[in-house]
Design a protein around this motif. Structure first.
Motif, mmCIF file in Angstrom:
data_model
loop_
_atom_site.group_PDB
_atom_site.id
_atom_site.type_symbol
_atom_site.label_atom_id
_atom_site.label_comp_id
_atom_site.label_asym_id
_atom_site.label_seq_id
_atom_site.Cartn_x
_atom_site.Cartn_y
_atom_site.Cartn_z
ATOM 1 N N VAL B 100 2.068 -8.166 4.515
ATOM 2 C CA VAL B 100 2.330 -6.808 4.049
ATOM 3 C C VAL B 100 2.461 -5.835 5.226
ATOM 4 O O VAL B 100 1.585 -5.769 6.094
ATOM 5 C CB VAL B 100 1.216 -6.358 3.087
ATOM 6 C CG1 VAL B 100 1.368 -4.886 2.735
ATOM 7 C CG2 VAL B 100 1.237 -7.215 1.832
ATOM 8 N N LYS B 101 3.574 -5.079 5.220
ATOM 9 C CA LYS B 101 3.793 -4.069 6.266
ATOM 10 C C LYS B 101 3.629 -2.663 5.705
ATOM 11 O O LYS B 101 3.514 -1.700 6.439
ATOM 12 C CB LYS B 101 5.207 -4.215 6.842
ATOM 13 C CG LYS B 101 5.470 -5.587 7.472
ATOM 14 C CD LYS B 101 6.808 -5.662 8.175
ATOM 15 C CE LYS B 101 7.969 -5.617 7.219
ATOM 16 N NZ LYS B 101 9.266 -5.924 7.854
ATOM 17 N N GLY B 114 -6.821 -1.145 0.828
ATOM 18 C CA GLY B 114 -6.414 0.216 1.166
ATOM 19 C C GLY B 114 -4.941 0.520 0.990
ATOM 20 O O GLY B 114 -4.119 -0.357 0.730
ATOM 21 N N GLN B 115 -4.644 1.816 1.087
ATOM 22 C CA GLN B 115 -3.258 2.294 1.020
ATOM 23 C C GLN B 115 -2.690 2.250 2.439
ATOM 24 O O GLN B 115 -3.166 2.946 3.330
ATOM 25 C CB GLN B 115 -3.217 3.744 0.523
ATOM 26 C CG GLN B 115 -3.975 3.988 -0.757
ATOM 27 C CD GLN B 115 -3.069 4.044 -1.982
ATOM 28 O OE1 GLN B 115 -1.857 3.864 -1.879
ATOM 29 N NE2 GLN B 115 -3.666 4.274 -3.140
ATOM 30 N N ILE B 116 -1.675 1.428 2.608
ATOM 31 C CA ILE B 116 -1.105 1.230 3.949
ATOM 32 C C ILE B 116 0.311 1.802 3.942
ATOM 33 O O ILE B 116 1.207 1.265 3.272
ATOM 34 C CB ILE B 116 -1.096 -0.277 4.299
ATOM 35 C CG1 ILE B 116 -2.531 -0.835 4.279
ATOM 36 C CG2 ILE B 116 -0.450 -0.510 5.652
ATOM 37 C CD1 ILE B 116 -2.607 -2.346 4.246
ATOM 38 N N LEU B 117 0.515 2.893 4.652
ATOM 39 C CA LEU B 117 1.792 3.607 4.559
ATOM 40 C C LEU B 117 2.944 2.883 5.250
ATOM 41 O O LEU B 117 4.098 2.993 4.825
ATOM 42 C CB LEU B 117 1.650 5.021 5.127
ATOM 43 C CG LEU B 117 0.541 5.887 4.513
ATOM 44 C CD1 LEU B 117 0.595 7.293 5.087
ATOM 45 C CD2 LEU B 117 0.639 5.936 2.992
ATOM 46 N N GLY B 118 2.643 2.158 6.330
ATOM 47 C CA GLY B 118 3.702 1.435 7.038
ATOM 48 C C GLY B 118 4.802 2.357 7.500
ATOM 49 O O GLY B 118 4.580 3.545 7.757
#
Lengths: 139, 361
Positions: B100-101, B114-118
């Motif tokens: 996941v990016k 968590g929320q990962i905005l990338g």
């Protein structure tokens, strides 16, 4: 090491190593080309989450090479236009199947595992810097 | 009405092609395909998705050849794809293995991992950036500070899904594994009513604008008219494997995908016979596309749900209406063919009009 793992290591982290290994050892094991390198397609089958059913997502271009040594056939398949890498992978597959140069290959793969650890760590750290810290937002 | 072959125009056509192909040199300078590949990532993502053919190099070439015309680039990719043999089918691809990016949820603030905005344009100002008039370097955009090590609980290729959380809460029941072999619309035309595999394959290769517009129409009231909640939007690199001749799994490479799980509330009758209340539960609309195509993948998830829950007289829940019209090559091919010579058919119409005019005199 199983095929899933060594193909992952060479394709993701060891293209040059695969090509070098092939260049150094190709004259030491007689093999003939069965087919390729040739371009083709792989259709991607996916399991979706809503109904847990299967569907076809689309196709990806691959390059395929097959080499023969005695009765064994080595297979090289890789995404994209990669004639050298697919040939090297077919040769490496043949080496594993005929138990030749495996010590050398395992040494290379051990180094590639280290490279994988380092690369994944670096990529993970870079991506996680974009993770939202809600506590900080409340400051 | 038969067609009549006509001759003429050969030289004009040759000159037209010459004018078309030379235009880029007359108006500026040529660019390398590699520049398109690295600078036009999102355009490549759209073309790959609509072409249903994943290859960034060929897509960049198609975009250059088509002068950036999306429909033409998709046509070129589909045409090239038809010249290649299908050598393999992948083993079943499980998107839980995606590296996941980027991963956000619009439904829950705190999700495991968590929320990962990338990388996303979502958080940028929509103002033209004058700085891009000149050439920039990586150093202009990346801060090279010695940053602290970030601790993490989940590896990025093993993040839990948000639907796991709903399932743990008893708000969603994971369906049984369905191993029915999928239909393949590239081998056999869709038959109506369509199967789920036909719908998903058709939606993922649909024209981005068409899929988005119909998904929007669906939410606005031309279908079930429910606002979906995006449970999870993931963008990442998905490993693809084939089974080799010895039955072993063989990694062939990673492809970038966007995946959407949209939550749609649903009512079902209570399992308790004496309880006349209905139970609220969730259904999932599913979207999956090649490349980072978030808007299209969300619209796909909306249409996936709507086509599985038809409403009478609602066009966006009618599989024949939706699936027949979203394919880029089919729709643009038909519309653009209208400009090609139709001399005979039009003359025939004119003749009929003239005759009916004479009769009425």
């Amino acid at each position: 090491m199983n095929k899933k793992k060594w193909t992952t290591l060479f394709i993701r982290y060891g293209k040059e190593e695969a090509a070098e290994f092939y260049a150094l050892h190709k004259d030491q094991m007689e093999c003939t080309t069965v087919s390729g390198p040739m371009e083709g397609l792989t259709m991607i089958k996916v399991r979706e989450h809503a109904q847990n059913s299967l569907f076809y997502l689309g196709e990806v271009r691959v390059t395929e090479t097959k080499l023969r040594h005695g009765k064994e056939i080595g297979l090289g398949v890789v995404k994209g236009d990669e004639p050298e890498l697919s040939t090297a992978l077919a040769f490496i597959d043949l080496c594993f199947k005929t138990d030749q140069f495996t010590d050398t290959l395992n040494n290379i793969l051990s180094d590639l595992e280290d490279r994988e650890t380092e690369a994944v760590h670096k990529k993970t750290q870079e991506i996680l810097r974009t993770k939202v810290n809600f506590d900080m937002m409340n400051d | 009405m038969g067609y009549v072959a006509v001759k003429g125009g050969k030289e004009a056509i040759e000159k037209s092609v010459e004018m078309y192909k030379s235009r880029r040199f007359r108006e500026g300078h040529d660019i390398e395909v590699e520049n398109i590949k690295t600078n036009m990532r999102q355009l490549i993502n759209q073309v790959m998705s609509e072409a249903s053919f994943y290859d960034r190099d060929l897509c960049a070439l198609a975009i250059k050849q088509a002068e950036g015309n999306m429909e033409e680039a998709v046509f070129l990719m589909r045409a090239h794809r038809s010249t290649l043999p299908r050598l393999y089918y992948s083993t079943v691809t499980n998107t839980r293995e995606m590296f996941v990016k980027r991963r956000v949820s619009a439904s829950f603030k705190d999700i495991p991992g968590g929320q990962i905005l990338g990388a996303s344009p979502d958080y940028t100002h929509r103002l033209l950036d004058d700085a891009l008039l000149g050439l920039q370097t990586l150093a202009d955009y990346v801060t090279d500070e010695d940053e602290e090590e970030i601790e993490y609980e989940y590896k990025l290729d093993a993040l839990p899904k948000v639907i796991d959380y709903l399932e743990a809460e008893g708000l969603y029941s994971k369906p049984e594994i369905d191993d029915t072999p999928p239909d393949d619309i590239t081998k056999k035309s869709i038959e109506y009513p369509s199967s789920r595999s036909e719908r998903l394959q058709s939606l993922t290769r649909g024209q981005t604008g068409a899929v988005t517009s119909l998904g929007y129409a669906e939410i606005r009231g031309y279908g079930f008219s429910t606002h979906p909640n995006i449970g999870e939007c993931r963008v990442g690199d998905q490993p693809i494997h084939i089974g080799d001749m010895d039955g072993e799994e063989y990694f062939i490479g990673d492809i970038e995908l966007t995946e959407i799980d949209a939550f749609l509330p649903d009512e079902k009758e209570s399992s308790d016979k004496e309880d006349y209340q209905s139970e609220m539960t969730f259904n999932i609309g599913y979207g999956l596309t090649f490349g980072q195509n978030e808007t299209k993948a969300i619209a796909m998830s909306v249409l996936d749900y709507s086509l599985s829950h038809p409403v009478e007289n609602a066009p966006t829940t009618d599989d024949e209406f939706v699936l027949y019209h979203i394919d880029s090559v089919e729709s643009t091919g038909f519309i653009s063919h209208l400009k090609l010579p139709h001399y005979v058919t039009f003359q025939s119409k004119l003749d009929r009009m003239r005759q009916s005019g004479r009769k009425s005199e």
